[in-house]
Design a protein around this motif. Sequence first.
Motif, PDB file in Angstrom:
ATOM      1  N   ALA A  21       0.951  -1.514   0.006  1.00 42.12           N
ATOM      2  CA  ALA A  21       0.006   0.009  -0.209  1.00 42.12           C
ATOM      3  C   ALA A  21       0.532   0.960   0.421  1.00 42.12           C
ATOM      4  O   ALA A  21       0.705   2.392  -0.942  1.00 42.12           O
ATOM      5  N   LEU A  22       1.977   0.954   0.912  1.00 41.59           N
ATOM      6  CA  LEU A  22       3.292   2.459   1.155  1.00 41.59           C
ATOM      7  C   LEU A  22       3.266   2.997  -0.651  1.00 41.59           C
ATOM      8  O   LEU A  22       3.301   4.113  -0.821  1.00 41.59           O
ATOM      9  N   THR A  23       3.751   1.658  -1.228  1.00 46.16           N
ATOM     10  CA  THR A  23       4.329   2.017  -2.431  1.00 46.16           C
ATOM     11  C   THR A  23       3.389   2.488  -4.062  1.00 46.16           C
ATOM     12  O   THR A  23       4.222   2.820  -4.610  1.00 46.16           O
ATOM     13  N   LEU A  24       2.336   1.988  -3.616  1.00 44.16           N
ATOM     14  CA  LEU A  24       1.186   1.899  -4.420  1.00 44.16           C
ATOM     15  C   LEU A  24       1.177   3.814  -4.288  1.00 44.16           C
ATOM     16  O   LEU A  24       0.880   4.683  -5.535  1.00 44.16           O
ATOM     17  N   CYS A  25       1.050   3.998  -3.101  1.00 48.60           N
ATOM     18  CA  CYS A  25       0.081   4.804  -2.562  1.00 48.60           C
ATOM     19  C   CYS A  25       1.283   5.862  -3.273  1.00 48.60           C
ATOM     20  O   CYS A  25       1.086   7.480  -3.869  1.00 48.60           O
ATOM     21  N   ALA A  26       2.629   5.662  -2.693  1.00 45.60           N
ATOM     22  CA  ALA A  26       3.384   6.981  -3.104  1.00 45.60           C
ATOM     23  C   ALA A  26       4.069   7.129  -4.582  1.00 45.60           C
ATOM     24  O   ALA A  26       4.083   7.815  -5.634  1.00 45.60           O
ATOM     25  N   TYR A  27       3.870   6.013  -5.342  1.00 42.24           N
ATOM     26  CA  TYR A  27       3.653   5.921  -7.369  1.00 42.24           C
ATOM     27  C   TYR A  27       2.186   6.486  -7.626  1.00 42.24           C
ATOM     28  O   TYR A  27       2.887   7.560  -8.408  1.00 42.24           O
ATOM     29  N   GLN A  28       1.187   7.111  -6.906  1.00 45.86           N
ATOM     30  CA  GLN A  28      -0.076   7.341  -7.906  1.00 45.86           C
ATOM     31  C   GLN A  28       0.131   9.118  -7.316  1.00 45.86           C
ATOM     32  O   GLN A  28      -0.297   9.925  -8.062  1.00 45.86           O
ATOM     33  N   LEU A  29       0.993   9.384  -5.818  1.00 40.82           N
ATOM     34  CA  LEU A  29       1.421  10.186  -5.720  1.00 40.82           C
ATOM     35  C   LEU A  29       2.068  10.542  -6.312  1.00 40.82           C
ATOM     36  O   LEU A  29       1.407  12.484  -6.533  1.00 40.82           O
ATOM     37  N   SER A  30       3.394  10.834  -6.558  1.00 39.22           N
ATOM     38  CA  SER A  30       4.229  11.177  -7.851  1.00 39.22           C
ATOM     39  C   SER A  30       3.892  11.039  -9.072  1.00 39.22           C
ATOM     40  O   SER A  30       4.066  12.010 -10.050  1.00 39.22           O
ATOM     41  N   LEU A  31       2.444  10.480  -9.998  1.00 38.57           N
ATOM     42  CA  LEU A  31       2.592  10.256 -10.883  1.00 38.57           C
ATOM     43  C   LEU A  31       1.814  11.178 -11.778  1.00 38.57           C
ATOM     44  O   LEU A  31       1.571  11.587 -12.106  1.00 38.57           O
ATOM     45  N   LEU A  33       1.674  14.713  -9.222  1.00 41.91           N
ATOM     46  CA  LEU A  33       2.135  15.819  -9.301  1.00 41.91           C
ATOM     47  C   LEU A  33       3.205  15.421 -10.532  1.00 41.91           C
ATOM     48  O   LEU A  33       3.872  16.879 -11.446  1.00 41.91           O
ATOM     49  N   TYR A  34       3.789  15.009 -11.321  1.00 40.94           N
ATOM     50  CA  TYR A  34       4.321  14.620 -12.308  1.00 40.94           C
ATOM     51  C   TYR A  34       3.517  15.129 -13.675  1.00 40.94           C
ATOM     52  O   TYR A  34       3.847  15.993 -14.486  1.00 40.94           O
ATOM     53  N   GLU A  35       2.387  14.466 -13.297  1.00 38.27           N
ATOM     54  CA  GLU A  35       1.176  14.921 -15.006  1.00 38.27           C
ATOM     55  C   GLU A  35       0.949  15.894 -14.755  1.00 38.27           C
ATOM     56  O   GLU A  35       0.350  16.744 -15.301  1.00 38.27           O
ATOM     57  N   LEU A  42      10.768  15.451 -11.084  1.00 39.27           N
ATOM     58  CA  LEU A  42       9.232  14.677 -10.672  1.00 39.27           C
ATOM     59  C   LEU A  42       9.216  13.256 -11.534  1.00 39.27           C
ATOM     60  O   LEU A  42       7.968  13.261 -11.122  1.00 39.27           O
ATOM     61  N   GLN A  43      10.175  13.214 -11.584  1.00 39.71           N
ATOM     62  CA  GLN A  43       9.468  11.879 -12.450  1.00 39.71           C
ATOM     63  C   GLN A  43       9.255  10.693 -11.332  1.00 39.71           C
ATOM     64  O   GLN A  43       9.498  10.314 -10.356  1.00 39.71           O
ATOM     65  N   PRO A  44       7.614   9.595 -11.767  1.00 35.64           N
ATOM     66  CA  PRO A  44       7.218   9.490 -10.824  1.00 35.64           C
ATOM     67  C   PRO A  44       7.946   8.446 -10.130  1.00 35.64           C
ATOM     68  O   PRO A  44       7.845   7.939  -8.798  1.00 35.64           O
ATOM     69  N   VAL A  45       8.625   7.368 -11.100  1.00 32.91           N
ATOM     70  CA  VAL A  45       9.813   6.634 -10.377  1.00 32.91           C
ATOM     71  C   VAL A  45      11.471   6.805  -9.426  1.00 32.91           C
ATOM     72  O   VAL A  45      11.025   6.201  -8.037  1.00 32.91           O
ATOM     73  N   LEU A 205       5.335   4.511 -23.374  1.00 33.69           N
ATOM     74  CA  LEU A 205       4.192   4.241 -23.881  1.00 33.69           C
ATOM     75  C   LEU A 205       3.171   5.454 -23.443  1.00 33.69           C
ATOM     76  O   LEU A 205       2.121   5.769 -23.943  1.00 33.69           O
ATOM     77  N   GLY A 206       3.579   6.762 -22.555  1.00 37.75           N
ATOM     78  CA  GLY A 206       3.288   8.021 -22.639  1.00 37.75           C
ATOM     79  C   GLY A 206       3.221   8.639 -24.204  1.00 37.75           C
ATOM     80  O   GLY A 206       2.196   9.459 -23.744  1.00 37.75           O
ATOM     81  N   GLU A 207       4.808   8.559 -24.638  1.00 36.86           N
ATOM     82  CA  GLU A 207       5.047   9.118 -25.679  1.00 36.86           C
ATOM     83  C   GLU A 207       3.268   9.124 -26.846  1.00 36.86           C
ATOM     84  O   GLU A 207       3.539   9.701 -27.400  1.00 36.86           O
ATOM     85  N   GLY A 208       3.356   7.462 -26.785  1.00 37.32           N
ATOM     86  CA  GLY A 208       2.198   6.568 -27.942  1.00 37.32           C
ATOM     87  C   GLY A 208       2.611   5.660 -27.435  1.00 37.32           C
ATOM     88  O   GLY A 208       3.222   4.796 -27.375  1.00 37.32           O
ATOM     89  N   GLU A 209       1.312   5.032 -28.430  1.00 33.97           N
ATOM     90  CA  GLU A 209       1.647   3.569 -28.270  1.00 33.97           C
ATOM     91  C   GLU A 209       2.672   2.981 -29.414  1.00 33.97           C
ATOM     92  O   GLU A 209       3.118   1.543 -29.005  1.00 33.97           O
ATOM     93  N   GLU A 210       2.844   3.677 -29.762  1.00 34.84           N
ATOM     94  CA  GLU A 210       3.756   3.105 -31.489  1.00 34.84           C
ATOM     95  C   GLU A 210       5.090   2.781 -30.704  1.00 34.84           C
ATOM     96  O   GLU A 210       6.045   2.302 -30.503  1.00 34.84           O
TER      97      GLU A 210
END
Length: 238
Positions: A21-31, A33-35, A42-45, A205-210
């Motif tokens: 749960a801690l890891t998931l919450c940290a990543y979602q918060l980071s994501l 903030l980055y978006e 603020l790169q999510p990883v 994947l954030g840059e595009g599907e291809e």
Amino acid sequence: MSLDWQAAWQALVGHPLFGFALTLCAYQLSLALYEKTRWVVLQPVLLSIILVIASLWALGIGFDEYRASSELLTLLLGPTTVALAVPLYLNLRRIRQLFWPVLLTLVCGGVAATVFGVGLGWMLGAEEGVLRSMAAKSATTPIAMLVTEQIGGIAALAAVFVMVTGVLGGIFGPELLRLLGVTHPAAVGMALGINAHAVGTSRALGEGEECGAFSALAMSLTGACIALFLPLAAALIS
């Protein structure tokens, strides 16, 4: 803090899924903030790693305890990796059209990433164990750790090199490629997949599907080639 609150807090921190749960919450918060900001720092990883480490330090939780409570993440790595086949399948026709350029890029990029990394370490006076640990830095963490043990390196150190390579590649890779005039989705994806593996593929994947499809392809084939040929190369050099 009353006794009831203390008991509740200890039960929360000691829960078998607290690390997950801690890891998931940290990543979602980071994501989030980055978006919202699109700041490369603020790169999510990278940010989620910092948040998790800071939280563990503040709560006094050791690494072994955290690892035991976050094992579910390890179990989910398999399905997540398999899910990368979806963009590959959707872009299979495009990949077939670019088969020979993809093959040439894979060979040249994989060899260059390994040779330049080890060469830079050698020029800076790194010890042999460090050089062997650095050789597999362009593969994903599980492959890099196993291969590093086979060639006489330090698996834990290899994991650090993989993490640093992926985070730096994910942060600076796309911008550097744009500055160099590389904008083709396939080329950007191949570069990120070869050099920044899973983190680079996530960024692609954030840059595009291809772009994400070619990055997933490059990451998979680079990992396979490193697992097959790096131990052989190390044996021949020794």
